[in-house]
Design a protein around this motif. Structure first.
Motif, PDB file in Angstrom:
ATOM      1  N   GLN A  98       0.740  -1.168   0.136  1.00 50.72           N
ATOM      2  CA  GLN A  98      -0.009   0.061  -0.150  1.00 50.72           C
ATOM      3  C   GLN A  98       0.873   1.136  -0.014  1.00 50.72           C
ATOM      4  O   GLN A  98       1.684   1.463   0.865  1.00 50.72           O
ATOM      5  CB  GLN A  98      -0.774   0.056   1.277  1.00 50.72           C
ATOM      6  CG  GLN A  98      -1.682  -1.405   1.527  1.00 50.72           C
ATOM      7  CD  GLN A  98      -2.659  -1.479   0.381  1.00 50.72           C
ATOM      8  OE1 GLN A  98      -3.340  -0.256  -0.114  1.00 50.72           O
ATOM      9  NE2 GLN A  98      -2.889  -2.757   0.023  1.00 50.72           N
ATOM     10  N   ILE A  99       0.917   2.027  -0.884  1.00 50.48           N
ATOM     11  CA  ILE A  99       1.605   3.276  -1.142  1.00 50.48           C
ATOM     12  C   ILE A  99       0.902   4.486  -1.159  1.00 50.48           C
ATOM     13  O   ILE A  99      -0.311   4.538  -2.007  1.00 50.48           O
ATOM     14  CB  ILE A  99       2.590   3.079  -2.611  1.00 50.48           C
ATOM     15  CG1 ILE A  99       3.253   2.159  -2.433  1.00 50.48           C
ATOM     16  CG2 ILE A  99       3.082   4.611  -2.431  1.00 50.48           C
ATOM     17  CD1 ILE A  99       3.922   1.929  -3.717  1.00 50.48           C
ATOM     18  N   PRO A 109      -3.145   4.402  -6.439  1.00 46.36           N
ATOM     19  CA  PRO A 109      -4.126   3.473  -6.590  1.00 46.36           C
ATOM     20  C   PRO A 109      -3.515   1.953  -6.318  1.00 46.36           C
ATOM     21  O   PRO A 109      -2.674   1.586  -6.645  1.00 46.36           O
ATOM     22  CB  PRO A 109      -4.787   3.587  -7.789  1.00 46.36           C
ATOM     23  CG  PRO A 109      -3.651   4.119  -8.681  1.00 46.36           C
ATOM     24  CD  PRO A 109      -2.788   4.984  -7.820  1.00 46.36           C
ATOM     25  N   THR A 110      -4.241   1.331  -5.472  1.00 45.34           N
ATOM     26  CA  THR A 110      -3.901  -0.068  -5.182  1.00 45.34           C
ATOM     27  C   THR A 110      -4.422  -0.986  -6.507  1.00 45.34           C
ATOM     28  O   THR A 110      -5.662  -1.167  -6.660  1.00 45.34           O
ATOM     29  CB  THR A 110      -4.747  -0.608  -4.055  1.00 45.34           C
ATOM     30  OG1 THR A 110      -4.337   0.183  -2.946  1.00 45.34           O
ATOM     31  CG2 THR A 110      -4.161  -2.263  -3.808  1.00 45.34           C
ATOM     32  N   MET A 147      10.982   6.892  -4.525  1.00 47.90           N
ATOM     33  CA  MET A 147      11.480   6.451  -3.169  1.00 47.90           C
ATOM     34  C   MET A 147      10.230   6.815  -2.196  1.00 47.90           C
ATOM     35  O   MET A 147       9.580   7.825  -2.220  1.00 47.90           O
ATOM     36  CB  MET A 147      12.614   7.285  -2.891  1.00 47.90           C
ATOM     37  CG  MET A 147      13.088   7.129  -1.454  1.00 47.90           C
ATOM     38  SD  MET A 147      14.584   8.245  -0.959  1.00 47.90           S
ATOM     39  CE  MET A 147      15.672   7.862  -2.159  1.00 47.90           C
ATOM     40  N   ALA A 148      10.100   5.831  -1.326  1.00 49.49           N
ATOM     41  CA  ALA A 148       9.099   5.834  -0.342  1.00 49.49           C
ATOM     42  C   ALA A 148       9.543   5.214   0.895  1.00 49.49           C
ATOM     43  O   ALA A 148      10.574   4.499   0.800  1.00 49.49           O
ATOM     44  CB  ALA A 148       7.606   5.072  -0.584  1.00 49.49           C
ATOM     45  N   PHE A 149       8.817   5.470   2.065  1.00 47.12           N
ATOM     46  CA  PHE A 149       9.435   5.199   3.417  1.00 47.12           C
ATOM     47  C   PHE A 149       8.143   4.186   4.175  1.00 47.12           C
ATOM     48  O   PHE A 149       6.945   4.513   3.862  1.00 47.12           O
ATOM     49  CB  PHE A 149       9.787   6.081   4.187  1.00 47.12           C
ATOM     50  CG  PHE A 149      10.835   6.799   3.640  1.00 47.12           C
ATOM     51  CD1 PHE A 149      12.106   6.777   3.977  1.00 47.12           C
ATOM     52  CD2 PHE A 149      10.790   8.099   2.694  1.00 47.12           C
ATOM     53  CE1 PHE A 149      13.338   7.330   3.630  1.00 47.12           C
ATOM     54  CE2 PHE A 149      11.805   8.872   1.999  1.00 47.12           C
ATOM     55  CZ  PHE A 149      13.039   8.399   2.403  1.00 47.12           C
ATOM     56  N   HIS A 168       2.949  -0.728   4.478  1.00 46.84           N
ATOM     57  CA  HIS A 168       2.225   0.418   4.177  1.00 46.84           C
ATOM     58  C   HIS A 168       3.364   1.568   4.001  1.00 46.84           C
ATOM     59  O   HIS A 168       4.331   1.809   4.915  1.00 46.84           O
ATOM     60  CB  HIS A 168       1.397   1.088   5.191  1.00 46.84           C
ATOM     61  CG  HIS A 168       0.292  -0.002   5.647  1.00 46.84           C
ATOM     62  ND1 HIS A 168       0.369  -0.895   6.272  1.00 46.84           N
ATOM     63  CD2 HIS A 168      -0.900   0.000   4.933  1.00 46.84           C
ATOM     64  CE1 HIS A 168      -0.603  -1.600   6.526  1.00 46.84           C
ATOM     65  NE2 HIS A 168      -1.656  -1.003   5.528  1.00 46.84           N
ATOM     66  N   PHE A 169       3.658   2.082   2.749  1.00 43.42           N
ATOM     67  CA  PHE A 169       4.489   3.024   2.593  1.00 43.42           C
ATOM     68  C   PHE A 169       4.019   4.342   2.343  1.00 43.42           C
ATOM     69  O   PHE A 169       2.996   4.806   1.978  1.00 43.42           O
ATOM     70  CB  PHE A 169       5.400   2.582   1.159  1.00 43.42           C
ATOM     71  CG  PHE A 169       6.367   1.335   1.401  1.00 43.42           C
ATOM     72  CD1 PHE A 169       7.558   1.740   1.636  1.00 43.42           C
ATOM     73  CD2 PHE A 169       5.838   0.094   1.666  1.00 43.42           C
ATOM     74  CE1 PHE A 169       8.542   0.644   1.555  1.00 43.42           C
ATOM     75  CE2 PHE A 169       6.748  -0.740   1.589  1.00 43.42           C
ATOM     76  CZ  PHE A 169       8.178  -0.405   1.836  1.00 43.42           C
TER      77      PHE A 169
END
Length: 259
Positions: free
Chosen positions: A104-105, A109-110, A157-159, A165-166
């Motif tokens: 999940q970002i 959209p998933t 880039m995501a955390f 969950h990002f």
């Protein structure tokens, strides 16, 4: 048969790696089978069994859990790629692992659908390269994602705090679309190096076998590894933009460490 893995101490591996020596790995263990619960592969001919045809990534979150990231193929005719994750709650490489779950970002959209062959959107997340974020001593995970949409191509880039969950996707490096379905020509390298107050991130530019789209305006088509130096302070700031639930967990972990 599925995903194989081994564990070893760095000193043990380093001792057998030399100019004229071979890397002798410990015995391999079967970590995940193609029919592991929740695994998503809707392409024709696979009957729902995952081929694990994309790159894998392994990362440990601050709670000690171990996460395996793999490709989720969500379209019968190809494309529709996303990333799924299975987690060893005990932190042991041998597992057992939870069922796979789609990432999940925030703001994306998933793409996962329970209807075989349904393509929910035009985003392709080709794979994930995830590692502990060295800028906050591993309290968060840092993920790099080659993204291809109908209009653009880039490495994002995501955390994350929990490995599933990002945060919202930061546009890290602009890329170019490939002539093949759903791909970009530049891929992040799975691994980070810290030098002083900088984190070095590496990108494989113009990956062999992934041709540029004919409309590409990129003139330099040589394959190379490009290094990017990111200030620790910037990574800490970006990681602070996590979702509220992840922020609460982040604050609890920080408080515990300070004590």
């Amino acid at each position: 048969p599925g995903v194989l893995g081994f564990s070893a101490r760095l000193a043990d591996i380093s001792s057998v790696v030399g100019v004229n020596s071979e890397l002798r790995t410990p015995p391999l263990h079967l970590l995940l089978r193609g029919d592991h619960a929740g695994c998503i592969d809707l392409r024709d001919g696979f009957q729902g069994r995952c081929e694990f045809d994309g790159r894998l990534s392994l990362a440990r979150s601050a709670d000690g859990r171990l996460h395996v990231y793999a490709r989720a193929n969500q379209a019968v005719g190809g494309g529709g790629r996303h990333v799924q994750v299975a987690t060893s709650l005990s932190g042991r490489l041998k597992g057992p692992f939870t069922p796979f779950r789609p990432l999940q970002i925030d703001g994306y959209p998933t793409p996962y659908s329970t209807r075989p062959g349904v393509r929910v959107n035009k985003y392709n997340t080709y794979f994930a390269a995830v590692k502990a974020n060295p800028a906050d001593n591993g309290r968060t995970l840092l993920g790099l994602f080659p993204i291809r949409t109908s209009r653009e191509c880039f490495i994002g880039m995501a955390f994350s705090c929990d490995g599933v969950h990002f945060s919202k996707m930061h546009r890290f490096v602009d890329s170019e679309p490939s002539d093949t379905n759903g791909r970009g020509v530049d891929h992040p390298v799975d691994g980070l190096i810290v030098r002083g107050s900088f984190v070095y991130v590496y990108v494989h530019r113009n990956v062999p076998g992934v041709p540029l789209a004919p409309r590409s305006r990129r003139s330099d088509r040589a394959s190379m590894i490009v290094r990017y130096a990111l200030p620790m302070a910037d990574l800490r700031r970006m990681a602070s933009e996590l979702s509220p639930s992840c922020k609460r967990e982040h604050a609890i972990l920080s408080s515990t460490e300070e004590k």
